[in-house]
Design a protein around this motif. Structure first.
Motif, PDB file in Angstrom:
ATOM      1  N   LEU A  48     -16.751  47.681 -64.600  1.00  0.00           N
ATOM      2  CA  LEU A  48     -15.812  46.583 -64.394  1.00  0.00           C
ATOM      3  C   LEU A  48     -14.506  47.063 -63.763  1.00  0.00           C
ATOM      4  O   LEU A  48     -13.756  46.260 -63.211  1.00  0.00           O
ATOM      5  N   GLU A  49     -14.237  48.369 -63.823  1.00  0.00           N
ATOM      6  CA  GLU A  49     -12.979  48.907 -63.309  1.00  0.00           C
ATOM      7  C   GLU A  49     -13.081  49.425 -61.872  1.00  0.00           C
ATOM      8  O   GLU A  49     -12.217  50.170 -61.425  1.00  0.00           O
ATOM      9  N   THR A  50     -14.153  49.091 -61.161  1.00  0.00           N
ATOM     10  CA  THR A  50     -14.287  49.537 -59.778  1.00  0.00           C
ATOM     11  C   THR A  50     -13.138  48.997 -58.925  1.00  0.00           C
ATOM     12  O   THR A  50     -12.814  47.814 -58.973  1.00  0.00           O
ATOM     13  N   LEU A  51     -12.511  49.894 -58.159  1.00  0.00           N
ATOM     14  CA  LEU A  51     -11.395  49.504 -57.282  1.00  0.00           C
ATOM     15  C   LEU A  51     -11.947  48.905 -55.994  1.00  0.00           C
ATOM     16  O   LEU A  51     -12.840  49.478 -55.362  1.00  0.00           O
ATOM     17  N   GLU A  52     -11.430  47.749 -55.606  1.00  0.00           N
ATOM     18  CA  GLU A  52     -11.871  47.069 -54.378  1.00  0.00           C
ATOM     19  C   GLU A  52     -10.717  47.038 -53.376  1.00  0.00           C
ATOM     20  O   GLU A  52      -9.592  46.657 -53.722  1.00  0.00           O
ATOM     21  N   VAL A  53     -10.994  47.448 -52.129  1.00  0.00           N
ATOM     22  CA  VAL A  53      -9.960  47.519 -51.091  1.00  0.00           C
ATOM     23  C   VAL A  53     -10.470  46.824 -49.836  1.00  0.00           C
ATOM     24  O   VAL A  53     -11.602  47.062 -49.402  1.00  0.00           O
ATOM     25  N   ALA A  54      -9.642  45.952 -49.256  1.00  0.00           N
ATOM     26  CA  ALA A  54     -10.000  45.267 -48.016  1.00  0.00           C
ATOM     27  C   ALA A  54      -9.596  46.146 -46.826  1.00  0.00           C
ATOM     28  O   ALA A  54      -8.519  46.745 -46.809  1.00  0.00           O
ATOM     29  N   LEU A  55     -10.485  46.228 -45.823  1.00  0.00           N
ATOM     30  CA  LEU A  55     -10.269  47.076 -44.652  1.00  0.00           C
ATOM     31  C   LEU A  55     -10.494  46.271 -43.370  1.00  0.00           C
ATOM     32  O   LEU A  55     -11.260  45.308 -43.377  1.00  0.00           O
ATOM     33  N   TYR A  56      -9.845  46.700 -42.280  1.00  0.00           N
ATOM     34  CA  TYR A  56     -10.208  46.157 -40.969  1.00  0.00           C
ATOM     35  C   TYR A  56      -9.844  47.178 -39.905  1.00  0.00           C
ATOM     36  O   TYR A  56      -8.993  48.048 -40.104  1.00  0.00           O
ATOM     37  N   LYS A  57     -10.522  47.079 -38.764  1.00  0.00           N
ATOM     38  CA  LYS A  57     -10.304  48.034 -37.679  1.00  0.00           C
ATOM     39  C   LYS A  57     -10.575  47.336 -36.354  1.00  0.00           C
ATOM     40  O   LYS A  57     -11.577  46.631 -36.205  1.00  0.00           O
ATOM     41  N   LYS A  58      -9.681  47.554 -35.369  1.00  0.00           N
ATOM     42  CA  LYS A  58      -9.916  47.082 -34.007  1.00  0.00           C
ATOM     43  C   LYS A  58     -10.581  48.208 -33.226  1.00  0.00           C
ATOM     44  O   LYS A  58     -10.058  49.318 -33.156  1.00  0.00           O
ATOM     45  N   VAL A  59     -11.748  47.925 -32.671  1.00  0.00           N
ATOM     46  CA  VAL A  59     -12.520  48.938 -31.958  1.00  0.00           C
ATOM     47  C   VAL A  59     -12.689  48.489 -30.512  1.00  0.00           C
ATOM     48  O   VAL A  59     -13.110  47.358 -30.254  1.00  0.00           O
ATOM     49  N   THR A  60     -12.370  49.372 -29.555  1.00  0.00           N
ATOM     50  CA  THR A  60     -12.593  49.105 -28.131  1.00  0.00           C
ATOM     51  C   THR A  60     -13.602  50.108 -27.612  1.00  0.00           C
ATOM     52  O   THR A  60     -13.434  51.311 -27.821  1.00  0.00           O
ATOM     53  N   PHE A  61     -14.668  49.627 -26.968  1.00  0.00           N
ATOM     54  CA  PHE A  61     -15.660  50.558 -26.421  1.00  0.00           C
ATOM     55  C   PHE A  61     -15.759  50.339 -24.917  1.00  0.00           C
ATOM     56  O   PHE A  61     -15.979  49.247 -24.420  1.00  0.00           O
TER      57      PHE A  61
END
Length: 205
Positions: A48-61
């Motif tokens: 129940l104590e799992t840490l949750e983190v929101a992520l995002y990344k801009k990727v250009t290929f």
């Protein structure tokens, strides 16, 4: 019964009563909790104590991607070699979950010395899940299969990033230790010590 005998009997009764009261008032040391039960409760609390983190990344290929982040070079190299004249942009969103692998936790991770308990935490567990509803691939010449491959490469890059982030891992550890300490105190231990390795038998004081 003579007067002296009655006095002695009264005194003996008072002494016996005092001894009995002292025995009743003496603090009792609680029996140590059942280890298997404690381990089971610790697994549930840690889950129940799992840490949750929101992520995002801009990727250009592009055909000649300029990537300064070593953890994301694999994404760009894949696009350059797997796709003819690749181009496009992606905004990738994900959730990272940091917890501890308590499936690998058992009685051998605990050492009890009276009302003191030593705990060795199991390895940290990192999972990353993309948010497909929020992720966007923009102005791209990738087909659906290539897009799926690109996003999986991005997910793995996120995972490497999180595994390399010592601050996030410390946040996860602090959160889990607080919850586990509260549990162990509740079940009867007075002192909880989180250690890298358990003390040798007989050396814990």
């Amino acid at each position: 019964m003579t007067h002296l005998t009655r006095i002695l009997a009264v005194l003996l009764g008072i002494a016996a009563g005092a001894l009995g009261a002292g025995w009743l008032l003496r603090p009792r040391v609680p029996a140590p909790p059942d280890t298997a039960s404690v381990v089971s409760q610790m697994r549930e609390v840690a889950r129940l104590e799992t840490l949750e983190v929101a992520l995002y990344k801009k990727v250009t290929f592009t055909p000649e991607p300029q990537v300064t982040d070593a953890l994301w070079k694999d994404v760009m190299n894949w696009a350059r070699h797997a796709i003819q004249n690749p181009h496009g942009r992606a905004i990738v969103f994900a959730d990272a979950y940091l917890g501890f692998d308590f499936q690998r936790f058992g009685p051998s991770n605990l050492h009890v010395a009276g009302t003191k308990v030593y705990v060795v935490m199991p390895p940290i567990d990192v999972r990353v899940a993309l948010r497909p509803g929020e992720t966007e691939v923009i102005d791209s010449n990738l087909d659906s299969e290539q897009t799926t491959q690109l996003l999986e490469k991005a997910r793995l890059a996120f995972e490497r990033e999180v595994r390399a982030d010592t601050r996030l891992q410390q946040r996860a550890r602090d959160s889990a230790e607080r919850a586990l300490r509260a549990l162990l105190v509740t079940v009867g231990y007075r002192e909880v010590l989180f250690v890298e390795r358990l003390p040798a038998s007989g050396s814990a004081g």
